[in-house]
Design a protein around this motif. Structure first.
Motif, PDB file in Angstrom:
ATOM      1  N   ASP A   8       3.712   4.341   9.093  1.00  0.00           N
ATOM      2  CA  ASP A   8       4.786   3.609   8.427  1.00  0.00           C
ATOM      3  C   ASP A   8       5.631   4.590   7.609  1.00  0.00           C
ATOM      4  OD1 ASP A   8       3.879   1.188   9.446  1.00  0.00           O
ATOM      5  OD2 ASP A   8       2.598   0.796   7.714  1.00  0.00           O
ATOM      6  N   ASN A  48       1.138   4.505   2.692  1.00  0.00           N
ATOM      7  CA  ASN A  48       1.582   4.295   4.061  1.00  0.00           C
ATOM      8  C   ASN A  48       2.325   2.963   4.089  1.00  0.00           C
ATOM      9  OD1 ASN A  48       1.790   4.511   6.892  1.00  0.00           O
ATOM     10  ND2 ASN A  48      -0.124   3.420   7.188  1.00  0.00           N
ATOM     11  N   GLY A  49       3.619   3.012   3.791  1.00  0.00           N
ATOM     12  CA  GLY A  49       4.426   1.797   3.723  1.00  0.00           C
ATOM     13  C   GLY A  49       4.842   1.499   2.296  1.00  0.00           C
ATOM     14  N   HIS A  50       5.531   0.373   2.107  1.00  0.00           N
ATOM     15  CA  HIS A  50       6.028  -0.031   0.792  1.00  0.00           C
ATOM     16  C   HIS A  50       5.061  -1.011   0.137  1.00  0.00           C
ATOM     17  CE1 HIS A  50      10.003   1.785   1.229  1.00  0.00           C
ATOM     18  NE2 HIS A  50       9.966   1.397   2.497  1.00  0.00           N
ATOM     19  N   THR A  53      -0.530  -2.578   0.024  1.00  0.00           N
ATOM     20  CA  THR A  53      -1.023  -3.228   1.236  1.00  0.00           C
ATOM     21  C   THR A  53      -2.495  -2.927   1.483  1.00  0.00           C
ATOM     22  OG1 THR A  53      -0.235  -1.356   2.541  1.00  0.00           O
ATOM     23  CG2 THR A  53       1.251  -3.254   2.341  1.00  0.00           C
ATOM     24  N   ASN A  57      -4.331   2.011   2.879  1.00  0.00           N
ATOM     25  CA  ASN A  57      -2.945   2.460   3.014  1.00  0.00           C
ATOM     26  C   ASN A  57      -2.441   3.214   1.789  1.00  0.00           C
ATOM     27  OD1 ASN A  57      -2.258   1.515   5.650  1.00  0.00           O
ATOM     28  ND2 ASN A  57      -2.435  -0.541   4.845  1.00  0.00           N
TER      29      ASN A  57
END
Length: 92
Positions: A8, A48-50, A53, A57
């Motif tokens: 991500d 890993n991402g916004h 989560t 992550n």
């Protein structure tokens, strides 16, 4: 460097010690993600991402950073990624 399974958008939660935090998108330079902030002491969590989560992550909290440092992140199972300090690559 982030784990290969992290596909991500890589973001980070950064906060100066005794300061307010913010989510940022580090700059990608080759295989490395770079973030610079002018602070006496910085804390950071790579993600890993916004948003939030789940543990798998994000990294453990990296606290008390006082100078330029490079980390190799490793991910096993659903636990938070670990961060090992490594030599920074030479500037090209």
């Amino acid at each position: 460097q982030v784990p290969a399974a992290w596909t991500d958008t890589i973001t980070a939660w950064v906060w100066p010690t005794d300061g307010e935090g913010q989510e940022v998108v580090p700059t990608k330079e080759g295989d490395w993600y770079v973030y610079t902030q002018n602070a006496l002491e910085l804390n950071i969590i790579f993600k890993n991402g916004h948003g939030w989560t789940g543990d798998k992550n994000q990294t453990e909290d990296l606290k008390g950073i006082r100078a330029s440092v490079c980390y190799q992140l490793a991910q096993e199972g659903d636990a938070k990624a670990t961060a090992t300090s490594v030599d920074c690559p030479a500037a090209e």
